[in-house]
Design an enzyme around this catalytic site. Structure first.
Site, short mmCIF file in Angstrom:
data_model
loop_
_atom_site.label_atom_id
_atom_site.label_comp_id
_atom_site.label_asym_id
_atom_site.label_seq_id
_atom_site.Cartn_x
_atom_site.Cartn_y
_atom_site.Cartn_z
CG ASP A 10 38.14 6.97 -15.07
OD1 ASP A 10 37.55 6.40 -16.00
OD2 ASP A 10 39.23 6.57 -14.61
CD GLU A 106 34.26 4.06 -15.41
OE1 GLU A 106 34.93 3.02 -15.57
OE2 GLU A 106 33.38 4.43 -16.18
#
Length: 407
Positions: A10, A106
């Site tokens: 992320d 992500e």
DNA sequence: TCTGGGGTCCTAGGACCC
DNA sequence: TCTGGGGTCCTAGGACCC
């Protein structure tokens, strides 16, 4: 069955991090992406410096400004973020083919099948983290665990810029003390319900029988039951076609003028069908959304038997649906939106309309002109009406009097 | 401090069919 | 004249995520 090894990656404060890359003078400053302080809208991302002031994503811009008047407010540019995102995924795909793109910033990687390449999975995860940071120029947080839910929770612990691993057998210890809001799937509404039952920690959720959670939250309750125990057998989902495409605008001020609203609807249909052409998709369901001055939201949907891609046809239906909603309204609108779903890739066949490629070729020609001269170089007569009220920005569309950061 | 934009998935109720 | 039960499709709306 082999033990799975899932890595969740992320990017830290993605949009804000890109803004700092583009303008290094922002380094170390509180950057808030989403719009200008006086605009209707919320922060979509803010830098860690801004978070120290209590600002967070999802917060209305006006409140961000109150908390952090020295913040640097930027509208943001979606296309730029998309380009960085593509580079991000290129690095990840090179590390393993088992990659799920969960959002722009992500991803989940499954290393389970890559044992012959990576003698140590934790070392591999750290190595992937370093590669992304070196090649993209932003910091990322990385979590590793035997499944997706635990990997995601591990990333939360790793933030910012860290690495954290939850090993098999450690799930219970790790989960017990976490707040319920940490569990994906427990949003604001579910939190209220659970707190009324005096449940604040994930460990306390374990006391509830599955049937109770199901009664409270339906299918979502069953997910909560399993995920709160760290149980998650979901496989990675490698890239698929979109299931819906939508475009919507919240106006700077509520709008009542019907001609202007229809002009904006046409503009949204234009941008939406551009995306349909890019993915060669046709839609079976057309939907219009209206949000009134009192924030009440209504939608109208229509199923068409022969799927559509053409701007003119989709606008025609959107207009009818819009008028069904708006004609009975006494309130001005703060938002109008269009959405299409039930998307298919086959060329539509109709017994009644003569087969013709004309609309498609027209669309492609339009895209070529716009690639060269900007979106505003070709507009329908209806869209042109917007000029009376809105300033047009080349390559961005009608942004001045509307919320920003649109595709 | 009024509350974005672009998505996914789920549910409930009515129509309709057998 | 009154009445069943199951299955599926369609529309509207809502929770949630980033």
């Amino acid at each position: 069955m082999p033990r799975r090894y899932i890595v969740h990656v992320d990017i830290d404060a993605f949009f804000a991090a890109v803004e700092v890359l583009l303008d290094p003078s922002l380094q170390g400053k509180p950057v808030i992406v989403g719009g200008l302080p006086h605009e209707r809208g919320v922060a979509s991302t803010c830098s860690y410096e801004a978070r120290k002031f209590g600002v967070h994503s999802g917060m209305p811009l006006r409140k961000c400004y109150q908390l952090c008047p020295e913040g640097v407010f930027v509208r943001g540019n979606y296309q730029v973020y998309q380009a960085f995102s593509e580079r991000f995924f290129r690095v990840l795909h090179a590390a393993t083919p088992d990659t799920e793109e969960a959002s722009l910033d992500e991803a989940y990687l499954e290393l389970t099948r890559c044992g012959h390449i990576y003698p140590s999975f934790p070392a591999a995860a750290r190595d992937i983290k370093r590669q992304v940071e070196r090649e993209i120029g932003v910091t990322v947080s990385v979590g590793a665990a035997p499944n997706k839910i635990l990997a995601k929770l591990a990333t939360r612990r790793a933030k910012p810029a860290g690495f954290f691993e939850i090993r098999e057998g450690e799930e219970e210890t790790y989960l017990r003390g976490l707040g319920i809001e940490a569990l994906p799937g427990i949003g604001p509404k579910a939190q209220v319900v659970l707190r009324l039952m005096n449940i604040h920690k994930i460990g306390e959720l374990w006391e509830l029988p599955r049937t109770t959670l199901h009664t409270l939250f339906g299918q979502g309750g069953d997910d909560i039951y399993l995920q709160s125990r760290g149980i998650d057998s979901r496989p990675l989902v490698t890239r698929t076609l979109p299931k819906s495409v939508s475009r919507e605008t919240t106006f700077l001020e509520d709008l009542w003028d019907r001609r202007l609203l229809l002009a904006h609807l046409a503009y949204l249909c234009d941008r939406l069908t551009l995306a349909l052409r890019e993915d060669r998709l046709y839609a079976h369901v057309i939907e219009v959304k209206a949000r009134y001055a009192d924030f009440k939201t209504e939608i109208k949907r229509r199923l068409v038997l022969s799927p559509l891609q053409d701007m003119g046809k989709i606008y025609k239906i959107a207009e009818e649906l819009f008028l069904e909603l708006f004609s009975g309204s006494r309130l001005a609108l703060r938002l109008v939106g269009v959405k299409v779903s039930d998307l298919v890739r086959v060329r539509p066949l109709s017994l009644f309309e003569p087969y013709s490629e004309r609309p498609e070729r027209l669309g492609r020609a339009l895209d070529q002109v716009r690639d060269k001269y900007g979106f505003g170089s070709v507009l329908t007569a209806r869209e042109k009406m917007l000029d009376a009220v809105y300033a047009f920005e080349p390559r961005r569309g009608y942004v001045l009097k509307t919320a920003s950061l649109t595709k």
